[in-house]
Write a protein that holds these residues in place. Structure first.
Motif, PDB file in Angstrom:
ATOM      1  N   THR A 163      -7.341  -6.899 -12.582  1.00 14.16           N
ATOM      2  CA  THR A 163      -7.914  -5.856 -11.338  1.00 14.16           C
ATOM      3  C   THR A 163      -7.114  -6.075  -9.685  1.00 14.16           C
ATOM      4  OG1 THR A 163     -10.193  -5.328 -11.958  1.00 14.16           O
ATOM      5  CG2 THR A 163     -10.100  -4.628  -9.452  1.00 14.16           C
ATOM      6  N   ASP A 164      -6.298  -5.414  -9.612  1.00 14.84           N
ATOM      7  CA  ASP A 164      -6.080  -5.118  -7.448  1.00 14.84           C
ATOM      8  C   ASP A 164      -7.039  -4.602  -6.776  1.00 14.84           C
ATOM      9  OD1 ASP A 164      -4.269  -4.679  -5.303  1.00 14.84           O
ATOM     10  OD2 ASP A 164      -2.876  -5.699  -6.120  1.00 14.84           O
ATOM     11  N   HIS A 165      -7.319  -5.419  -6.192  1.00 17.84           N
ATOM     12  CA  HIS A 165      -8.712  -5.273  -4.921  1.00 17.84           C
ATOM     13  C   HIS A 165      -8.974  -3.982  -3.530  1.00 17.84           C
ATOM     14  CE1 HIS A 165     -11.558  -7.689  -7.858  1.00 17.84           C
ATOM     15  NE2 HIS A 165     -10.530  -9.225  -7.048  1.00 17.84           N
ATOM     16  N   ARG A 166      -7.082  -4.583  -3.474  1.00 15.55           N
ATOM     17  CA  ARG A 166      -6.992  -3.519  -2.515  1.00 15.55           C
ATOM     18  C   ARG A 166      -6.576  -1.801  -2.761  1.00 15.55           C
ATOM     19  NH1 ARG A 166      -1.536  -6.565  -1.689  1.00 15.55           N
ATOM     20  NH2 ARG A 166      -1.554  -6.393  -4.095  1.00 15.55           N
ATOM     21  N   ILE A 167      -6.806  -1.012  -3.572  1.00 21.90           N
ATOM     22  CA  ILE A 167      -6.142   0.240  -4.262  1.00 21.90           C
ATOM     23  C   ILE A 167      -6.778   0.535  -5.412  1.00 21.90           C
ATOM     24  CG2 ILE A 167      -3.577  -0.180  -3.549  1.00 21.90           C
ATOM     25  CD1 ILE A 167      -2.409   0.146  -6.426  1.00 21.90           C
ATOM     26  N   GLY A 168      -7.902  -0.380  -5.977  1.00 24.80           N
ATOM     27  CA  GLY A 168      -9.061  -0.314  -6.642  1.00 24.80           C
ATOM     28  C   GLY A 168      -8.398   0.100  -8.223  1.00 24.80           C
ATOM     29  N   LEU A 192       1.619   0.504  -6.037  1.00 29.98           N
ATOM     30  CA  LEU A 192       0.946  -0.207  -5.076  1.00 29.98           C
ATOM     31  C   LEU A 192       1.820   0.025  -4.348  1.00 29.98           C
ATOM     32  CD1 LEU A 192       0.821  -3.950  -6.296  1.00 29.98           C
ATOM     33  CD2 LEU A 192      -0.689  -2.832  -4.811  1.00 29.98           C
ATOM     34  N   ARG A 193       3.854   0.392  -4.596  1.00 33.43           N
ATOM     35  CA  ARG A 193       4.012   1.153  -3.777  1.00 33.43           C
ATOM     36  C   ARG A 193       3.921   2.753  -3.313  1.00 33.43           C
ATOM     37  NH1 ARG A 193       9.293   1.094  -6.627  1.00 33.43           N
ATOM     38  NH2 ARG A 193       9.440  -1.184  -5.850  1.00 33.43           N
ATOM     39  N   THR A 194       3.211   3.164  -4.322  1.00 31.03           N
ATOM     40  CA  THR A 194       2.959   4.924  -4.041  1.00 31.03           C
ATOM     41  C   THR A 194       1.889   4.939  -3.480  1.00 31.03           C
ATOM     42  OG1 THR A 194       3.683   5.622  -6.461  1.00 31.03           O
ATOM     43  CG2 THR A 194       1.800   6.663  -5.437  1.00 31.03           C
TER      44      THR A 194
END
Length: 359
Positions: free
Chosen positions: A316-321, A342-344
């Protein structure tokens, strides 16, 4: 946006002329700098010229669709128009992204630093897992990898590992990896089967070129000493390890993996230049300073950007959910979906802040 695109095309043509100048060819640093800008603008110009060709074709099909006399030809023109209008909208969005202000370091190589945080031996083991993940990812991208420094954990893995990654647009793919990575799993040493939570910090620094960061000899204190740990007689019985202290900033870099003192010194200077470049950039922009401080923070579990949960087989990447499953695949370096997401996300945020115009 069209005015901006015209300016970019004009600059691109000027660069073509500059790169053909024999005097530029004798200046490697200038040639590299202009070549980098030429490649970047070339992507914009290629899309812009494609858009112009498409608009010319759209204009022709509109005339055919509106012309009396040949109903079949008009119907074909209208069908092609629908496809072309969709393609034009996609090209326009692509150009908006291409015109966003670029991170000047996107095409650079990077210095990757991984350090164990909260969690003792388990954090060291996970630091080793993350290093392997990034090295596999680099291999898939065709990047060159050079290990610069490492300090092994007592039970395996690493207390610290530093590597140089070289290739096409390495920083643009790796820059969102900076931060605290949290792992939740049952350690191999856990007899009760309890899940432990540990943390590892990752820092991705754009590699500095010598000409960008001027370091005078009087600013350095260089100490040599006998390396410790694994490495055999040649490492452990000679003063091959090097510790460099940059006196103005008190930054310290230690390299001891190589048997040669000169190689260790060269590697330490490479790391030091990149850390100084990052510090210079942070000092120039207060916003970047805040971002840099939040990038790695203390290594505590609460400062996480991402969680790797083994029992639930998820990342889980918490920055982008974003939540992805199949941890073995991800930890084997299959990070394309994550990097693209992440880039998008950050491109979309940049478009919002620029008002959507991209210019």
């Amino acid at each position: 946006m069209l005015a901006k695109l015209a300016e970019v095309e004009e600059r691109y043509e000027r660069l073509n002329a500059e790169l053909a100048d024999p005097q530029i060819a004798t200046n490697p640093h200038k040639l590299k700098e202009l070549g980098r800008e030429h490649r970047e603008l070339g992507r914009v110009v290629e899309a812009y010229r494609e858009l112009r060709q498409l608009e010319a074709s759209i204009a022709g099909n509109r005339e055919l669709a509106a012309a009396p006399g040949d109903a079949e030809l008009a119907a074909l023109a209208r069908e092609e128009l629908a496809v072309q209008e969709t393609a034009r909208a996609a090209l326009a969005e692509k150009l908006k992204l291409l015109l966003l202000p670029k991170d000047p370091h996107d095409e650079r190589n990077v210095i990757l630093e991984i350090r164990s945080g909260t969690g003792g031996d388990e954090a060291c083991l996970f630091a080793g897992d993350l290093l392997r993940m990034y090295l596999r990812f680099a291999d898939q991208r065709g990047w060159k990898v050079e290990m610069l420094s490492s300090s092994a954990g007592a039970q395996g893995g690493f207390k610290e590992a530093i590597a140089a990654l070289e290739g096409e647009c390495v920083y643009s793919s790796m820059k969102y990896e900076s931060g605290v990575h949290r792992v939740q799993r049952v350690p191999a040493t856990e007899a009760q089967g309890r899940i432990h939570t540990s943390a590892v910090t990752v820092a991705v620094l754009p590699e500095a070129e010598e000409i960008e960061v001027e370091i005078q000899d009087k600013e350095l204190r260089i100490d040599v000493f006998r390396a410790g740990g694994k490495g055999g007689q040649g490492v452990n019985t000679t003063d091959s390890a090097v510790r460099i202290t940059h006196l103005p900033t008190n930054l310290v870099v230690i390299c001891q993996d190589e048997r040669s003192q000169h190689k260790n010194k060269a590697r330490a200077m490479k790391i030091l230049r990149s850390r100084l470049l990052e510090k210079m950039r942070a000092d120039q922009d207060a916003a970047i300073t805040a971002q840099r401080r939040s990038m790695v923070k203390s290594g505590d579990r609460s400062d996480k950007i991402r969680t790797y949960n083994y029992p639930q087989d998820r990342l889980t990447d918490h920055r982008i959910g974003l939540t992805l499953h199949n941890l073995p695949r991800l930890l084997d370096g299959d990070l394309d979906e994550l990097v693209t997401a992440l880039r998008t996300y950050y491109q979309a945020e940049a478009l919002k802040s620029s008002g959507g115009a991209g210019a």
